[in-house]
Every structure is written in structure tokens, then in C-alpha cells.
Design a protein around this motif. Structure first.
Motif, short mmCIF file in Angstrom:
data_model
loop_
_atom_site.label_atom_id
_atom_site.label_comp_id
_atom_site.label_asym_id
_atom_site.label_seq_id
_atom_site.Cartn_x
_atom_site.Cartn_y
_atom_site.Cartn_z
N ARG A 158 0.87 -1.19 0.00
CA ARG A 158 0.00 0.00 0.00
C ARG A 158 0.90 1.23 0.00
O ARG A 158 2.04 1.19 0.45
CB ARG A 158 -0.91 0.05 1.23
N GLY A 159 0.38 2.35 -0.50
CA GLY A 159 1.12 3.59 -0.43
C GLY A 159 1.37 4.00 1.00
O GLY A 159 0.48 3.88 1.85
N GLY A 160 2.57 4.47 1.29
CA GLY A 160 2.90 4.90 2.64
C GLY A 160 3.36 3.79 3.56
O GLY A 160 3.58 4.03 4.76
N ALA A 161 3.54 2.58 3.02
CA ALA A 161 3.97 1.46 3.86
C ALA A 161 5.44 1.56 4.24
O ALA A 161 5.89 0.85 5.14
CB ALA A 161 3.69 0.13 3.16
N LEU A 281 10.26 -6.62 -15.38
CA LEU A 281 11.25 -6.03 -14.47
C LEU A 281 11.78 -7.05 -13.47
O LEU A 281 12.88 -6.92 -12.96
CB LEU A 281 10.62 -4.86 -13.70
N LEU A 282 10.97 -8.07 -13.19
CA LEU A 282 11.38 -9.07 -12.19
C LEU A 282 12.07 -10.28 -12.82
O LEU A 282 12.35 -11.25 -12.11
CB LEU A 282 10.16 -9.54 -11.39
N ALA A 283 12.38 -10.20 -14.10
CA ALA A 283 12.95 -11.37 -14.78
C ALA A 283 14.24 -11.84 -14.14
O ALA A 283 14.49 -13.05 -14.05
CB ALA A 283 13.18 -11.04 -16.26
N ASP A 284 15.07 -10.90 -13.67
CA ASP A 284 16.36 -11.26 -13.06
C ASP A 284 16.44 -10.87 -11.60
O ASP A 284 17.55 -10.81 -11.04
CB ASP A 284 17.51 -10.62 -13.84
N VAL A 285 15.31 -10.60 -10.97
CA VAL A 285 15.30 -10.24 -9.55
C VAL A 285 15.31 -11.50 -8.70
O VAL A 285 14.58 -12.46 -8.97
CB VAL A 285 14.06 -9.37 -9.23
N ASN A 286 16.17 -11.51 -7.70
CA ASN A 286 16.30 -12.68 -6.83
C ASN A 286 15.33 -12.66 -5.65
O ASN A 286 14.78 -13.69 -5.27
CB ASN A 286 17.72 -12.78 -6.29
N LEU A 287 15.16 -11.48 -5.06
CA LEU A 287 14.33 -11.35 -3.85
C LEU A 287 13.32 -10.23 -4.04
O LEU A 287 13.63 -9.19 -4.63
CB LEU A 287 15.18 -11.02 -2.63
N VAL A 288 12.12 -10.44 -3.51
CA VAL A 288 11.09 -9.40 -3.49
C VAL A 288 10.68 -9.18 -2.04
O VAL A 288 10.18 -10.10 -1.39
CB VAL A 288 9.86 -9.78 -4.34
N LEU A 289 10.94 -7.98 -1.53
CA LEU A 289 10.56 -7.64 -0.17
C LEU A 289 9.21 -6.93 -0.19
O LEU A 289 9.12 -5.78 -0.63
CB LEU A 289 11.62 -6.74 0.48
N LEU A 290 8.16 -7.61 0.26
CA LEU A 290 6.84 -7.01 0.32
C LEU A 290 6.71 -6.26 1.64
O LEU A 290 6.75 -6.85 2.72
CB LEU A 290 5.76 -8.09 0.22
N THR A 291 6.59 -4.95 1.55
CA THR A 291 6.51 -4.10 2.73
C THR A 291 5.05 -3.82 3.02
O THR A 291 4.34 -3.23 2.20
CB THR A 291 7.27 -2.78 2.50
N CYS A 292 4.59 -4.25 4.21
CA CYS A 292 3.16 -4.23 4.53
C CYS A 292 2.91 -3.43 5.81
O CYS A 292 3.82 -3.09 6.55
CB CYS A 292 2.64 -5.65 4.75
N GLU A 293 1.63 -3.18 6.06
CA GLU A 293 1.16 -2.69 7.35
C GLU A 293 0.05 -3.62 7.80
O GLU A 293 -0.57 -4.33 6.97
CB GLU A 293 0.65 -1.26 7.24
N LEU A 294 -0.24 -3.64 9.10
CA LEU A 294 -1.26 -4.54 9.64
C LEU A 294 -2.64 -3.92 9.47
O LEU A 294 -3.29 -3.50 10.43
CB LEU A 294 -0.97 -4.88 11.09
N THR A 295 -3.07 -3.87 8.20
CA THR A 295 -4.40 -3.36 7.87
C THR A 295 -5.10 -4.37 6.96
O THR A 295 -4.47 -5.22 6.34
CB THR A 295 -4.32 -2.01 7.14
N LEU A 296 -6.43 -4.24 6.86
CA LEU A 296 -7.18 -5.13 5.98
C LEU A 296 -6.76 -4.96 4.52
O LEU A 296 -6.57 -5.93 3.80
CB LEU A 296 -8.68 -4.84 6.12
N ALA A 297 -6.62 -3.70 4.11
CA ALA A 297 -6.25 -3.43 2.72
C ALA A 297 -4.87 -4.01 2.41
O ALA A 297 -4.65 -4.59 1.34
CB ALA A 297 -6.27 -1.93 2.44
N SER A 298 -3.94 -3.86 3.34
CA SER A 298 -2.60 -4.37 3.12
C SER A 298 -2.59 -5.90 3.09
O SER A 298 -1.87 -6.51 2.29
CB SER A 298 -1.65 -3.86 4.21
#
Length: 428
Positions: A158-161, A281-298
Motif C-alpha cells: 500500500r502507499g505509505g507502507a 522487471l522481475l525477470a532477473d530479480v532474486n528477492l522481493v521484499l513485500l513491505t506491509c502494514e497490519l491493515t485489511l487493505a494491506s
């Protein structure tokens, strides 16, 4: 314009040429050039404009000295020079403006050194020796064969995470604490904050790459990226918001490939819309860090992105990070969040608004400005986890359960939220 990964001056190129505005500077330069073993007739009268005109119709030398004294806009003129210079040319600029900002901007644009007038013979000699060392010194790591490279994309659910804060902090830690050559690639072309967080001007590197993808090579990377410290370079933009992004994304993929050759770590600040519009863009990416907040939308969007990754980038290993974590005051609990996404949260970064404000005031990345913060301690753990990964075996980074979608019960979570927020019964 300097390209340190090229060793040895090519035999089909002149070793040196200079374009100087005034006789006094020429009188200092010529004896030094003779001492270096180069022909003095390569010291030409005329400044940067003359250099551009000459090199547009002739081969570039290995080392080029240009005089900016008559240039009204040195940075634009240096960019024009780059258009006519062949890859691998090392450029030394001479000028009469004693301005630290100009010096930094010129170095960021790709020149090797900047000398002030009146010229000093020893300073000229040292500068030319330094330029020569670019060719005589082999690129670091050549003897070790192919070096490892870890590419990490940081995506906010989400934006602002706080994905951008995390991306800049990790880049800083890789480069400053682990001393690893690192590229920070800020793909928020209009509103990116990567350079801003480091108190730097973003430059035109990324917009130039989008407009002219055919120019992208090692030389372009060296010239276009902004250096934050000895091991960290940034490619970002602050494109006018009146200009929509017009690209098929090929430039981004080419840039990522160049990063793999020039750096050991790449950190990509990847907005969600870019993930959707340019999945390659993710063709050669090794790791994806999903940055979240503890919300329903997130929670909902974490599930959606994890599912998308499983389908479109199965090779990339996701890590789920909760930012701004405050136990007991979140919209939904950590355990409910984990139940909904059907996997454990890898790291929870404590909420610290004072530390975030302090970083902004100091013009420093979060981890640099707040070295003793609990949030910084957690981000350092994330960096160490990534640094310990092998490019060929990233399975130890995260453990993922098989199902991603089946367990998300929005109504159940919403009911828990409403129950927790229900007002107390009025007293009799």
C-alpha cells in the motif's frame, strides 16, 4: 565518462588530446604532456565547444582534457560531449569556477576530475596519472571470474507502507557497513524519494535512459548515476508530472543488466503500478521484499501480490515485512494477518515516528540517522539475511506455504476489527 572496467588503452586510439581556451593554460599543460610521453601538438587551442565539434568527426582519444572556461552551461555541454565521445574515454575538465556544487555535478555527470585555473603543473601531472591508472589498473574482481550479484526489489503493498525508506536504508547498509558495490534503482519516475532521502539531486540519468534506451551501456551507467558514497550509486528521476511515462520498459531491463555487470547488489524501489505495467522487471530479480502494514487493505494486497509473484515470477523469493509495527494497536493483529496470507511474517519493523522525522531533518537515510533505533536494528537483520544469501540458493531466505488465496476471510477479519472497536456499554 570514465570507464574503470576497461584495462589497457586500446591500440587504435590516440592516448591523449586537449582543448584549451587560453595560452597560459597551454603553457602549463604542454610540458607535462611531453613528460608523459605524448605529442604536444595534441594540445589544441579552443575549449569544450571545439572539442565537441572535432570529436563529432574524428575518433575520441583515451584521455581527453577539455576547458570549460567559455561554457555558459557546463553540465549541458558535458552531456553534449558525451554524445560524441566513444565508450571508455576518460575526461578531465578545466575551469575557473570554484564551486563545490559544480564540482560534484560534473563528477556525477561522468568526468574523471576537475582542475581549477590557474593551472599548476603538479596538479595536472597527478590528474593525468590518475586518468592513466584507469586503463593500467585491471578492474577489481577480474581474476575472480564472475562475481555474485543479488537483485532485490522492494514493493509496498500500500502507499505509505515505507518501501522507499526500506530500500534506501538497505542500500546504505550494503554499501556502508558491508562495503559492497551497490546500485539503488528508484523506479518512481515522477515522485521518487531515493535521492531526496540521501540529500542529493536526482539528475537526468533515468529520464535520459527512458528517452534513449539505445545509449544504455557501461559507460552510460558510469556517467548517469549519482554517487552517494564510495560504494553506493543511485539512478533516479524527478520527471515533470505533466509528462506521462512513455516506454515499453525495455530501458529498465537494459539498466538492470548493466547493474549486474557493474555492482554486486542492486536494490530496486519498485512501485506497485510499475510491477503491473512492466512484469519483465522481475525477470532477473532474486528477492522481493513485500513491505506491509497490519491493515485489511494491506493484507488483501499482500495476498494478491504473492499470488501474482507465484504465477509471473516464481524464481523470485518473497519476504514479507511488516513496517510501523505497534503491538496491540494495529487494525488487525499480527496473528490474524499471518493467518490471512497463510505464511509467517519474516520481520516486523517497530514504529518510530521520531526516528523517521530525525532522518528527514538531517537529510540522511533512516538507518544512518538513527543508528541506535530498534527499527534500525531490525533493518540491519534484514540486510544481514540478504547478504548471507547465495545467488544460486535462496531457499533459506524464506519459507512459504503452498496456498496463498484460500485462507483470506475478509468478513471474519472485519468482524474481529468491529468487535475490538465496539464502544463500551453505558453505565446504569
Amino acid at each position: 565518462m570514465n570507464a574503470p572496467w576497461k584495462s589497457g588503452i586500446p591500440g587504435n586510439r590516440d592516448p591523449f588530446a586537449a582543448y584549451i581556451c587560453d595560452d597560459a593554460a597551454l603553457d602549463v599543460l604542454r610540458p607535462v604532456v611531453i613528460e608523459m610521453g605524448w605529442p604536444p601538438e595534441k594540445c589544441n587551442k579552443g575549449g569544450l565547444r571545439n572539442a565537441i565539434q572535432s570529436l563529432s568527426v574524428s575518433a575520441s582519444p583515451a584521455i581527453l582534457v577539455v576547458d570549460l572556461s567559455e561554457s555558459g552551461d557546463p553540465l549541458n555541454d558535458i552531456n553534449a560531449l558525451a554524445e560524441v565521445c566513444e565508450p571508455g574515454t576518460v575526461v578531465i575538465a578545466i575551469g575557473q569556477v570554484n564551486d563545490v556544487r559544480l564540482y560534484r555535478d560534473l563528477l556525477a555527470s561522468g568526468i574523471h576530475d576537475y582542475l581549477l585555473k590557474p593551472l599548476n603543473a603538479q596538479a595536472v601531472h597527478d590528474a593525468l596519472n590518475g586518468a592513466l591508472a584507469v586503463f593500467t589498473s585491471p578492474k577489481g574482481g577480474d581474476a575472480e571470474g564472475v562475481k555474485r550479484h543479488i537483485s532485490t526489489a522492494v514493493v509496498g503493498t500500500r502507499g505509505g507502507a515505507g518501501a522507499s525508506t526500506l530500500a534506501t536504508s538497505l542500500s546504505w547498509l550494503f554499501s556502508e557497513e558491508h562495503k559492497v558495490p551497490t546500485a539503488l534503482f528508484d523506479l518512481d519516475v515522477h515522485f521518487g524519494t531515493g535521492a531526496l532521502a540521501l540529500d542529493l539531486e536526482p539528475g537526468r540519468g533515468l529520464t535520459d535512459a527512458i528517452d534513449n534506451p539505445s545509449r544504455i551501456d557501461g559507460l552510460f551507467i558510469e556517467r548517469a548515476m549519482i554517487r552517494a558514497n564510495d560504494n553506493l550509486s543511485i539512478l533516479s528521476a524527478e520527471a515533470p508530472i505533466s509528462q506521462p511515462l512513455m516506454t515499453d520498459g525495455a530501458a529498465f531491463v537494459q539498466l538492470e543488466e548493466e547493474f549486474r555487470q557493474a555492482f554486486e547488489m542492486t536494490v530496486i524501489d519498485l512501485p506497485r503500478n510499475m510491477l503491473i505495467n512492466f512484469p519483465h522487471l522481475l525477470a532477473d530479480v532474486n528477492l522481493v521484499l513485500l513491505t506491509c502494514e497490519l491493515t485489511l487493505a494491506s493484507a488483501r494486497d499482500t495476498i494478491r501480490i504473492l499470488s501474482w509473484l507465484k504465477t509471473h515470477a516464481a524464481h523470485a523469493h518473497p519476504m514479507v515485512l511488516v513496517n510501523k509495527f505497534q503491538s496491540g494497536v494495529a487494525e488487525i493483529s499480527k496473528s490474524d494477518f499471518e493467518a490471512s496470507i497463510e505464511r509467517k511474517i519474516d520481520f516486523a519493523i517497530p514504529y518510530d515516528i521520531k526516528a523517521a522525522s530525525n532522518a528527514a531533518k538531517l537529510g540522511q537515510v533512516f538507518t544512518e540517522a538513527n543508528k541506535n533505533s530498534k527499527a534500525t536494528a531490525t533493518i540491519k537483520q534484514i540486510a544481514e539475511r540478504i547478504m548471507g544469501a547465495s545467488e544460486d540458493d535462496l531457499t533459506a531466505i524464506t519459507e512459504e506455504k503452498k496456498s496463498l488465496l484460500g485462507g483470506f476471510d475478509l468478513k471474519s477479519l472485519l468482524a474481529k476489527k468491529q468487535k475490538n472497536q465496539a464502544p463500551a456499554e453505558p453505565a446504569d
